[in-house]
Design an enzyme around this catalytic site. Structure first.
Site, PDB file in Angstrom:
ATOM      1  N   ARG A   1       0.823  -1.197   0.000  1.00  0.00           N
ATOM      2  CA  ARG A   1       0.000   0.000   0.000  1.00  0.00           C
ATOM      3  C   ARG A   1       0.868   1.263   0.000  1.00  0.00           C
ATOM      4  O   ARG A   1       1.985   1.263   0.488  1.00  0.00           O
ATOM      5  CB  ARG A   1      -0.913  -0.028   1.230  1.00  0.00           C
ATOM      6  CG  ARG A   1      -1.980   1.051   1.250  1.00  0.00           C
ATOM      7  CD  ARG A   1      -3.014   0.762   2.324  1.00  0.00           C
ATOM      8  NE  ARG A   1      -3.888   1.906   2.495  1.00  0.00           N
ATOM      9  CZ  ARG A   1      -3.686   2.866   3.375  1.00  0.00           C
ATOM     10  NH1 ARG A   1      -2.621   2.826   4.165  1.00  0.00           N
ATOM     11  NH2 ARG A   1      -4.518   3.876   3.481  1.00  0.00           N
TER      12      ARG A   1
ATOM     13  N   LYS B   1       4.935  -6.430  11.247  1.00  0.00           N
ATOM     14  CA  LYS B   1       4.167  -6.863  10.081  1.00  0.00           C
ATOM     15  C   LYS B   1       4.524  -8.285   9.673  1.00  0.00           C
ATOM     16  O   LYS B   1       5.674  -8.590   9.356  1.00  0.00           O
ATOM     17  CB  LYS B   1       4.404  -5.901   8.919  1.00  0.00           C
ATOM     18  CG  LYS B   1       3.502  -6.166   7.715  1.00  0.00           C
ATOM     19  CD  LYS B   1       3.613  -5.022   6.718  1.00  0.00           C
ATOM     20  CE  LYS B   1       2.735  -5.234   5.505  1.00  0.00           C
ATOM     21  NZ  LYS B   1       2.785  -4.072   4.580  1.00  0.00           N
TER      22      LYS B   1
ATOM     23  N   ARG C   1      -0.736   5.450  12.790  1.00  0.00           N
ATOM     24  CA  ARG C   1       0.428   5.243  13.620  1.00  0.00           C
ATOM     25  C   ARG C   1       0.045   5.375  15.100  1.00  0.00           C
ATOM     26  O   ARG C   1      -0.855   6.130  15.436  1.00  0.00           O
ATOM     27  CB  ARG C   1       1.513   6.288  13.335  1.00  0.00           C
ATOM     28  CG  ARG C   1       2.029   6.308  11.902  1.00  0.00           C
ATOM     29  CD  ARG C   1       2.992   5.136  11.673  1.00  0.00           C
ATOM     30  NE  ARG C   1       3.596   5.229  10.361  1.00  0.00           N
ATOM     31  CZ  ARG C   1       3.081   4.712   9.245  1.00  0.00           C
ATOM     32  NH1 ARG C   1       1.916   4.077   9.320  1.00  0.00           N
ATOM     33  NH2 ARG C   1       3.696   4.829   8.101  1.00  0.00           N
TER      34      ARG C   1
END
Length: 325
Positions: free
Chosen positions: A122, A187, A319
């Site tokens: 993304r 991630k 964030r």
């Protein structure tokens, strides 16, 4: 680069043992010179080939190669039946499937690559996928009702991934809006959706998934990441792909029938930032507030300045407040 004699050579070397050039040539019905040329092709894929005079060639640690038949054997009769296509190397599995869509329907088509050289995430980020280490998968799906009918789709794919991992014993997986799968804030997997077709009618969507499986080191990744191997899970990539496809089939059918709203509460159970202080980085401003999850169509809900507002996708980044500089 499609499946060729190079694939046969890789399968011979996948056991991590030494193989002499002569033995490889006999297995492949090739001359020593032809074998040497194929070995150069192995190295061109980014595979570290170990040579020892008098012993031959090996891939240290071996390889967990993808195998279409091994994947298909684990899939029951599905609607649609998945058409799995495997490539040695591709710039992007998403890009390849989008190109296929120009000639035919890609509903149920699956593209896999052992190595992806120009994978995208993304906001234009690069997704690293070295040879034989991760899962780089794209699935084509046909939807009706245009863009409105796709609201919340990336969140549904995240749920499918979460359950596929749980099926294989992977715990503590969480989801970050709109398309990341995390463990302890790092991630593990990412999702990229691309649409082609009528914005108000029938359309094809390519669902791209990148999942870190065996990766242990990669200095090129510019964000906190983790792999299944780093978490202590030694899983076959064929098993991982098959389980992902099974769960995608289940969740995509439910999404078509009921929409994201029916799965909203379930998604929020895995939401990494649920009721946490966050920064929402928009193209023209930064908003700080409390993340209250998502609404019935998958838009992010932020409580700030005494108001509650919903934000959809696009050039938006989320964030934690702690990352403020």
């Amino acid at each position: 680069m499609s499946l060729t004699s190079l694939n046969q050579l890789l399968h011979l070397l996948a056991d991590g043992q030494f193989h002499s050039g002569t033995a490889l040539g006999q297995h492949l019905s090739m001359t020593r010179a032809a074998v040497w040329k194929q070995l150069k092709g192995v190295e061109a894929l980014g595979v570290n080939l170990h040579r020892v005079r008098g012993r031959g060639y090996r891939i240290s640690g071996g390889l967990d190669l993808l195998d279409v038949e091994a994947i298909q054997r684990q899939l029951p009769i599905l609607d649609p039946s998945f058409n799995v296509q495997l490539y040695m190397s591709l710039p992007s599995t998403n890009q390849t499937l989008m190109q296929h869509q120009q000639q035919r329907s890609i509903h149920g088509d699956v593209v896999l690559a052992e190595v992806q050289t120009s994978g995208r995430g993304r906001l234009g980020r690069q997704w690293q996928s070295p040879f034989g280490q991760n899962v780089a998968l794209s699935l084509g799906w046909h939807f009706y009702g245009g863009a409105v009918a796709l609201e919340g789709l990336s969140l549904v794919v995240g749920l499918a991934l979460t359950h596929a991992l749980a099926d294989m014993g992977v715990k503590q997986v969480q989801l970050k809006w709109p398309n990341d799968v995390l463990v302890d804030g790092k991630k593990l997997a990412g999702i990229l959706l691309e649409m082609r077709g009528d914005a108000t009618g029938p359309c094809h969507v390519v669902i791209g998934i990148g999942l870190n499986v065996h990766l242990m080191h990669d200095d090129a990744i510019d964000q906190p990441w983790v792999s299944l191997a780093q978490l202590g899970y030694q899983l076959s990539r064929n098993d991982v792909v098959a389980q992902i496809l099974l769960r995608l089939n289940e969740y995509l059918h439910e999404f078509v029938q009921h929409g994201f709203g029916a799965m909203r509460d379930e998604w929020q159970q895995y939401h990494y930032y649920q009721d946490q202080k966050v920064q929402l980085l928009l193209p023209t401003k930064c908003i700080e507030g409390i993340c209250r999850g998502v609404n019935q169509v998958g838009a992010l809900i932020i409580e700030h300045s005494g108001m509650i507002e919903a934000y959809s996708g696009g050039e938006i980044s989320l964030r934690p407040i702690e990352e403020r500089q």
